[in-house]
Design an enzyme around this catalytic site. Structure first.
Site, PDB file in Angstrom:
ATOM      1  N   LYS A 117      38.069  52.139  30.452  1.00  0.00           N
ATOM      2  CA  LYS A 117      37.782  52.041  31.889  1.00  0.00           C
ATOM      3  C   LYS A 117      38.353  53.255  32.621  1.00  0.00           C
ATOM      4  O   LYS A 117      37.710  53.807  33.518  1.00  0.00           O
ATOM      5  CB  LYS A 117      38.342  50.721  32.449  1.00  0.00           C
ATOM      6  CG  LYS A 117      37.494  49.522  32.027  1.00  0.00           C
ATOM      7  CD  LYS A 117      38.137  48.169  32.235  1.00  0.00           C
ATOM      8  CE  LYS A 117      37.275  47.085  31.579  1.00  0.00           C
ATOM      9  NZ  LYS A 117      37.839  45.747  31.596  1.00  0.00           N
ATOM     10  N   ASP A 150      35.047  42.726  39.276  1.00  0.00           N
ATOM     11  CA  ASP A 150      34.610  41.913  38.127  1.00  0.00           C
ATOM     12  C   ASP A 150      33.649  40.800  38.577  1.00  0.00           C
ATOM     13  O   ASP A 150      32.975  40.195  37.746  1.00  0.00           O
ATOM     14  CB  ASP A 150      35.820  41.201  37.494  1.00  0.00           C
ATOM     15  CG  ASP A 150      36.441  41.981  36.346  1.00  0.00           C
ATOM     16  OD1 ASP A 150      35.688  42.580  35.572  1.00  0.00           O
ATOM     17  OD2 ASP A 150      37.684  41.940  36.226  1.00  0.00           O
ATOM     18  N   GLN A 185      42.999  42.952  33.832  1.00  0.00           N
ATOM     19  CA  GLN A 185      42.433  42.748  32.497  1.00  0.00           C
ATOM     20  C   GLN A 185      42.826  41.376  31.941  1.00  0.00           C
ATOM     21  O   GLN A 185      43.987  40.990  31.953  1.00  0.00           O
ATOM     22  CB  GLN A 185      42.927  43.877  31.566  1.00  0.00           C
ATOM     23  CG  GLN A 185      42.300  43.895  30.189  1.00  0.00           C
ATOM     24  CD  GLN A 185      40.813  44.234  30.195  1.00  0.00           C
ATOM     25  OE1 GLN A 185      40.307  44.911  31.092  1.00  0.00           O
ATOM     26  NE2 GLN A 185      40.099  43.744  29.216  1.00  0.00           N
TER      27      GLN A 185
END
Ligand code: GUN
Length: 285
Positions: free
Chosen positions: A53, A120, A97
């Site tokens: 990322k 997300d 995460q």
């Protein structure tokens, strides 16, 4: 023999679009796009994802802010960091995460992220918006799957779409996105009866069940579009998907490989969501 859908190529074109737009925003408005990535603990797979990322941020010209916290971080400390990032105007997107260490309640952490920065699309507000078709962010993996289907030129309208898997992150939102494109959608899962018959009726089959080589060629309608979201290991420890590629490619019309299919799309769509977040926060549509 199926045509292979090249996820790396489609992902590169999404990232190129994002990079161009980010550069134009910098030139015209002096806007720098920033993504905060938070990782707690030492999960090695998570470490690889987070590094990828960060690299993607560099490639598209975003700033990335990494917060690598020790395993023993308390929930309170993590919530405090999320709150700080919610109020930091250099941070347009926040990604925590998953999975988190067991002593931390993931739901509490997701709920604490500002929905405007939830790139997300895991926050209940964003999940609800997807349900009513009024969204800013789409969850990265299902959005990536939609781009891959689009790349085949196959029109979803009126097609029988079967999604195997009902997770909050992939299966459920995937079904909603296919429905919004006028597909006739069936969601299957581990308790579904007659799975093979249902799969054989699918013009578009999205497999996200998390079992190595679960879908075989005899479960696929000739000419179908087959999208494999799985990331598994086979009996020899080799990376493979939820679809048995060797038998499936004999029958399908289009198929994604693992690796090189859905995987690269997830990060590309994360970059796109972060750009969208930055534009919205700056009042640009
Ligand atoms: N862990 C595995 N995939 C994901 C993802 O897409 N987002 C976050 N936040 N964590 C993950």
């Amino acid at each position: 023999m199926a045509q292979i859908i090249d996820g790396k190529a489609v992902s590169a074109s999404v990232k190129e679009e994002v990079a161009k737009e980010a550069a134009a925003l910098k030139d015209s408005k002096g806007l720098n796009v920033g993504l905060a990535v938070v990782i707690v603990g030492n999960d090695s797979a998570s470490r690889v994802y987070v590094n990828n990322k960060k690299k993607a941020c560099e490639a598209v010209g975003f700033q990335s802010f990494e917060y690598a916290l020790p395993e023993e971080t308390t929930q309170e400390q993590l919530l405090e960091l999320v709150n700080t990032l919610n109020n930091d105007c250099k941070v347009n997107g926040i990604l925590v995460q998953l999975p988190l260490p067991k002593h931390i309640d993931e739901k509490a952490v997701i709920d604490a992220i500002s929905p405007d920065k939830d790139v997300d699309a895991f926050h209940p507000v964003n999940v609800g918006k997807i349900m009513i078709g009024d969204y800013s962010f789409l969850p990265c993996t299902p959005a990536g799957v939609m781009r891959l289907i689009e790349s085949t030129g196959v029109d979803i309208t009126g097609k029988q779409c079967v999604v195997i898997g009902r997770s909050n992150i992939v299966g459920k939102p995937q079904a909603m996105l296919l429905l919004q494109k006028n597909g006739t959608v069936t969601i299957c899962h581990s308790k579904t009866k007659n799975l093979k018959e249902i799969c054989l009726g699918a013009d578009i089959l999205v497999v996200a069940i998390g079992r190595a080589k679960f879908v075989t060629g005899d479960m696929i309608k000739p000419g179908a579009v087959v999208i494999d979201v799985g990331m598994d290991r086979d009996e020899n420890g080799k990376l493979c998907g939820d679809v048995d590629f060797a038998s499936a490619e004999q029958v399908a019309g289009y198929i994604t490989p693992v690796p090189g299919g859905v995987g690269p799309m997830t990060i590309a769509m994360l970059m796109k969501n972060t750009l969208t977040a930055a534009k919205q926060q700056a009042g640009i549509q």
